[in-house]
Motif scaffolding. Structure first.
Motif, PDB file in Angstrom:
ATOM      1  N   ILE A  12       1.274  -1.109  -0.306  1.00 25.93           N
ATOM      2  CA  ILE A  12      -0.163  -0.065  -0.586  1.00 25.93           C
ATOM      3  C   ILE A  12       1.424   1.170   0.224  1.00 25.93           C
ATOM      4  O   ILE A  12       1.794   1.541   0.822  1.00 25.93           O
ATOM      5  N   PRO A  13       0.991   2.015  -1.634  1.00 22.91           N
ATOM      6  CA  PRO A  13       1.980   2.767  -1.266  1.00 22.91           C
ATOM      7  C   PRO A  13       1.788   4.377  -0.261  1.00 22.91           C
ATOM      8  O   PRO A  13       1.229   5.502  -0.980  1.00 22.91           O
ATOM      9  N   MET A  14       1.505   4.452   1.323  1.00 24.46           N
ATOM     10  CA  MET A  14       1.075   5.412   1.986  1.00 24.46           C
ATOM     11  C   MET A  14       1.566   4.806   2.935  1.00 24.46           C
ATOM     12  O   MET A  14       1.327   3.860   3.680  1.00 24.46           O
ATOM     13  N   GLU A  15       1.912   5.880   3.851  1.00 27.85           N
ATOM     14  CA  GLU A  15       1.934   5.511   5.355  1.00 27.85           C
ATOM     15  C   GLU A  15       1.171   5.646   6.254  1.00 27.85           C
ATOM     16  O   GLU A  15       0.349   6.195   6.020  1.00 27.85           O
ATOM     17  N   PRO A  16       0.621   5.033   7.338  1.00 22.79           N
ATOM     18  CA  PRO A  16      -0.040   5.315   8.299  1.00 22.79           C
ATOM     19  C   PRO A  16      -1.157   6.478   8.469  1.00 22.79           C
ATOM     20  O   PRO A  16       0.267   7.020   8.163  1.00 22.79           O
ATOM     21  N   GLY A  72       8.645   8.492   6.214  1.00 22.79           N
ATOM     22  CA  GLY A  72       9.711   9.110   5.608  1.00 22.79           C
ATOM     23  C   GLY A  72      10.236  10.068   6.079  1.00 22.79           C
ATOM     24  O   GLY A  72      10.552   9.884   7.166  1.00 22.79           O
ATOM     25  N   HIS A  73      12.037  10.242   5.390  1.00 21.59           N
ATOM     26  CA  HIS A  73      13.106  10.762   6.613  1.00 21.59           C
ATOM     27  C   HIS A  73      12.452  11.412   6.561  1.00 21.59           C
ATOM     28  O   HIS A  73      12.563  12.221   7.876  1.00 21.59           O
ATOM     29  N   GLU A 114       9.692   1.692  10.229  1.00 18.40           N
ATOM     30  CA  GLU A 114      11.541   1.646   9.964  1.00 18.40           C
ATOM     31  C   GLU A 114      10.671   3.090   8.927  1.00 18.40           C
ATOM     32  O   GLU A 114      10.116   3.881   9.119  1.00 18.40           O
ATOM     33  N   LYS A 115      11.700   4.587   9.805  1.00 23.51           N
ATOM     34  CA  LYS A 115      12.162   5.038   8.616  1.00 23.51           C
ATOM     35  C   LYS A 115      13.202   5.483   7.925  1.00 23.51           C
ATOM     36  O   LYS A 115      13.788   4.657   7.799  1.00 23.51           O
TER      37      LYS A 115
END
Length: 120
Positions: A12-16, A72-73, A114-115
């Motif tokens: 899934i190409p998005m972060e929570p 994302g960083h 992870e970051k």
């Protein structure tokens, strides 16, 4: 629960979304903003599952689910339990896509996060 031979991977190409994390509920997150975030996450998971090419019959028995969230960083990485809570709409999207009959089938949940490092 025993391990099965079938593995299905859906990316899934998005972060929570942070608005769905329990610690953020009281921080100016109007119910409409949370509802919109839930709907977006659920739809994204549904489309990702459908795009994965896994046109199988829905899994009907107990399921072991692994969640790996990559942030994302430039974002702060939340606690792991907040990540798990925020991924509930993704699970609902897998049900919407027909991979699972019901999210009650999930008997074991493994979560990591992870970051990501910035691109060089």
């Amino acid at each position: 629960m025993t391990d099965t031979a079938t593995t299905v991977t859906v990316t899934i190409p998005m972060e929570p979304v942070s608005a769905l994390m329990p610690n953020q509920l009281e921080k100016n997150n109007h119910w409409r903003k949370r509802a919109d975030a839930r709907r977006e996450c659920r739809q994204m998971a549904r489309y990702a599952a459908m795009a994965s090419g896994m046109y199988l019959e829905p899994f009907t028995g107990p399921v072991a689910l692994t969640i790996h969230a990559a942030y994302g960083h430039d974002h702060r990485t939340p606690d792991l339990d907040a990540t798990v809570a925020a991924t509930k709409p993704f699970l609902d999207g897998l049900v919407d896509a027909g991979l699972l009959v019901d999210d009650d089938q999930v008997r074991r949940l493994t979560a990591t996060h992870e970051k990501l490092r910035p691109a060089k």
